[in-house]
Design a protein around this motif. Structure first.
Motif, PDB file in Angstrom:
ATOM      1  N   LEU A  42       0.786  -1.325   0.028  1.00 55.04           N
ATOM      2  CA  LEU A  42      -0.016  -0.144  -0.037  1.00 55.04           C
ATOM      3  C   LEU A  42       0.960   1.136  -0.163  1.00 55.04           C
ATOM      4  N   GLN A  43       2.036   1.178   0.860  1.00 53.36           N
ATOM      5  CA  GLN A  43       2.867   2.513   0.751  1.00 53.36           C
ATOM      6  C   GLN A  43       3.390   2.540  -0.581  1.00 53.36           C
ATOM      7  N   LYS A  44       3.846   1.595  -1.216  1.00 55.74           N
ATOM      8  CA  LYS A  44       4.497   1.756  -2.612  1.00 55.74           C
ATOM      9  C   LYS A  44       3.502   2.258  -3.474  1.00 55.74           C
ATOM     10  N   TYR A  45       2.357   1.737  -3.513  1.00 61.05           N
ATOM     11  CA  TYR A  45       1.255   2.327  -4.289  1.00 61.05           C
ATOM     12  C   TYR A  45       1.076   3.633  -4.011  1.00 61.05           C
ATOM     13  N   MET A  46       0.716   4.048  -2.906  1.00 59.18           N
ATOM     14  CA  MET A  46       0.806   5.643  -2.559  1.00 59.18           C
ATOM     15  C   MET A  46       1.855   6.481  -3.165  1.00 59.18           C
TER      16      MET A  46
ATOM     17  N   PRO B 137       4.172  24.417  -6.501  1.00 61.02           N
ATOM     18  CA  PRO B 137       2.883  25.159  -6.742  1.00 61.02           C
ATOM     19  C   PRO B 137       1.655  24.666  -7.535  1.00 61.02           C
ATOM     20  N   GLU B 138       1.960  23.645  -8.357  1.00 59.53           N
ATOM     21  CA  GLU B 138       1.142  23.152  -9.156  1.00 59.53           C
ATOM     22  C   GLU B 138      -0.096  22.392  -8.737  1.00 59.53           C
ATOM     23  N   LEU B 139       0.016  22.071  -7.584  1.00 56.50           N
ATOM     24  CA  LEU B 139      -0.880  20.957  -6.884  1.00 56.50           C
ATOM     25  C   LEU B 139      -1.262  21.431  -5.530  1.00 56.50           C
ATOM     26  N   ALA B 140      -2.562  21.657  -5.300  1.00 57.40           N
ATOM     27  CA  ALA B 140      -2.857  22.011  -3.921  1.00 57.40           C
ATOM     28  C   ALA B 140      -3.011  20.544  -3.283  1.00 57.40           C
ATOM     29  N   ILE B 141      -2.671  20.823  -1.708  1.00 58.97           N
ATOM     30  CA  ILE B 141      -2.613  19.725  -0.717  1.00 58.97           C
ATOM     31  C   ILE B 141      -3.739  18.971  -0.639  1.00 58.97           C
ATOM     32  N   SER B 142      -4.947  19.693  -0.785  1.00 57.99           N
ATOM     33  CA  SER B 142      -6.328  18.986  -0.931  1.00 57.99           C
ATOM     34  C   SER B 142      -6.641  17.976  -1.989  1.00 57.99           C
ATOM     35  N   ASP B 143      -5.996  18.538  -3.250  1.00 54.27           N
ATOM     36  CA  ASP B 143      -6.115  17.794  -4.313  1.00 54.27           C
ATOM     37  C   ASP B 143      -5.172  16.343  -4.306  1.00 54.27           C
ATOM     38  N   LEU B 144      -3.966  16.724  -3.861  1.00 55.68           N
ATOM     39  CA  LEU B 144      -3.229  15.427  -3.463  1.00 55.68           C
ATOM     40  C   LEU B 144      -3.840  14.553  -2.523  1.00 55.68           C
ATOM     41  N   VAL B 145      -4.175  15.040  -1.580  1.00 56.72           N
ATOM     42  CA  VAL B 145      -4.798  14.034  -0.625  1.00 56.72           C
ATOM     43  C   VAL B 145      -6.002  13.295  -1.129  1.00 56.72           C
TER      44      VAL B 145
ATOM     45  N   ASN C  47      -7.530   6.894  -5.014  1.00 60.10           N
ATOM     46  CA  ASN C  47      -6.901   5.710  -5.703  1.00 60.10           C
ATOM     47  C   ASN C  47      -6.427   4.480  -4.768  1.00 60.10           C
ATOM     48  N   ALA C  48      -6.276   5.079  -3.452  1.00 57.95           N
ATOM     49  CA  ALA C  48      -5.895   3.977  -2.499  1.00 57.95           C
ATOM     50  C   ALA C  48      -7.088   3.103  -2.194  1.00 57.95           C
ATOM     51  N   THR C  49      -8.226   3.786  -2.117  1.00 55.50           N
ATOM     52  CA  THR C  49      -9.527   3.063  -1.456  1.00 55.50           C
ATOM     53  C   THR C  49      -9.757   2.125  -2.785  1.00 55.50           C
TER      54      THR C  49
ATOM     55  N   ASN D 116      -9.888  -2.045  -2.085  1.00 55.05           N
ATOM     56  CA  ASN D 116     -11.101  -2.787  -2.494  1.00 55.05           C
ATOM     57  C   ASN D 116     -10.902  -3.826  -3.651  1.00 55.05           C
ATOM     58  N   ASP D 117      -9.955  -3.406  -4.572  1.00 58.95           N
ATOM     59  CA  ASP D 117      -9.680  -4.257  -5.657  1.00 58.95           C
ATOM     60  C   ASP D 117      -8.947  -5.487  -5.144  1.00 58.95           C
ATOM     61  N   LYS D 118      -7.964  -5.163  -4.236  1.00 57.16           N
ATOM     62  CA  LYS D 118      -7.361  -6.289  -3.674  1.00 57.16           C
ATOM     63  C   LYS D 118      -8.106  -7.396  -2.744  1.00 57.16           C
ATOM     64  N   GLY D 119      -9.103  -6.696  -2.369  1.00 57.69           N
ATOM     65  CA  GLY D 119     -10.129  -7.484  -1.404  1.00 57.69           C
ATOM     66  C   GLY D 119      -9.228  -7.765   0.050  1.00 57.69           C
ATOM     67  N   TRP D 120      -8.733  -6.532   0.323  1.00 58.27           N
ATOM     68  CA  TRP D 120      -7.971  -6.673   1.669  1.00 58.27           C
ATOM     69  C   TRP D 120      -8.765  -6.574   2.937  1.00 58.27           C
ATOM     70  N   VAL D 121      -9.776  -5.744   2.843  1.00 58.38           N
ATOM     71  CA  VAL D 121     -10.773  -6.016   4.053  1.00 58.38           C
ATOM     72  C   VAL D 121     -12.364  -6.650   3.662  1.00 58.38           C
ATOM     73  N   GLU D 122     -13.054  -6.995   4.578  1.00 60.16           N
ATOM     74  CA  GLU D 122     -14.232  -7.410   4.485  1.00 60.16           C
ATOM     75  C   GLU D 122     -15.197  -6.201   4.305  1.00 60.16           C
ATOM     76  N   GLY D 123     -15.881  -6.273   3.285  1.00 64.49           N
ATOM     77  CA  GLY D 123     -16.913  -5.266   3.248  1.00 64.49           C
ATOM     78  C   GLY D 123     -16.226  -4.290   2.102  1.00 64.49           C
ATOM     79  N   TYR D 124     -16.659  -3.054   2.024  1.00 68.48           N
ATOM     80  CA  TYR D 124     -15.980  -1.935   1.573  1.00 68.48           C
ATOM     81  C   TYR D 124     -15.079  -1.119   2.180  1.00 68.48           C
TER      82      TYR D 124
END
Length: 153
Positions: free
Chosen positions: A31-35, A64-72, A78-80, A84-92
């Motif tokens: 997950l850290q590598k993906y992020m 300066p080209e990216l706002a913090i809120s846009d990065l987060v 994308n991490a969500t 979910n695609d990996k099925g690492w958690v039960e449910g969503y």
């Protein structure tokens, strides 16, 4: 942006929805590598990242080209999908709404990198709630307890 130069060091903190401890150790590195890839694709420099079971710390320098809120937003969205695609958690899987962002000077970079990378040890002595409120107080951020992350302690 011609003639625009910045070097802003930001620690970003956000939590899993419901503060569920679902980021398991065996998935943390992937997950850290993906992020990391998301952050690098946004052309921001990552200094440190650590995913705890219920929250994440990211330390970056922002251009300066990216706002913090846009990065987060992009990292969380994308991490969500990735989780979910990996099925690492039960449910969503979901992140809680909101995040904390705290700025640092060049002289603090090494200390913040060490702080982020040593989250597991840090949380043996301090809860996430204690840590987060301490950050808010250190940075003199006015906050209302009812709008903080859901804390289950």
């Amino acid at each position: 942006m011609a003639n625009t130069y910045t070097k802003l060091y930001i620690q970003i903190v956000f939590a899993v929805k419901g503060r569920a401890s679902v980021i398991r150790e065996e998935f943390r590195d992937e997950l850290q590598k993906y992020m990391t890839g998301i952050i690098q694709n946004k052309k921001q420099k990552l200094y440190a990242i650590y995913c705890m079971p219920d929250h994440v710390h990211i330390f970056v320098s922002m251009g300066p080209e990216l706002a913090i809120s846009d990065l987060v937003r992009d990292v969380k969205a994308n991490a969500t999908s990735f989780i979910n695609d990996k099925g690492w958690v039960e449910g969503y899987f979901e992140w809680q709404r909101g995040f904390g962002a705290f700025s640092y000077s060049e002289s603090q970079v090494k200390a913040v990198v060490n702080y982020v990378l040593n989250q597991r040890e840090h949380h043996e002595e301090k809860t996430f709630r204690e840590e987060y409120i301490e950050l808010l107080n250190q940075f003199e951020v006015d906050f209302d307890n009812k709008y903080l992350f859901e804390f289950l302690e």
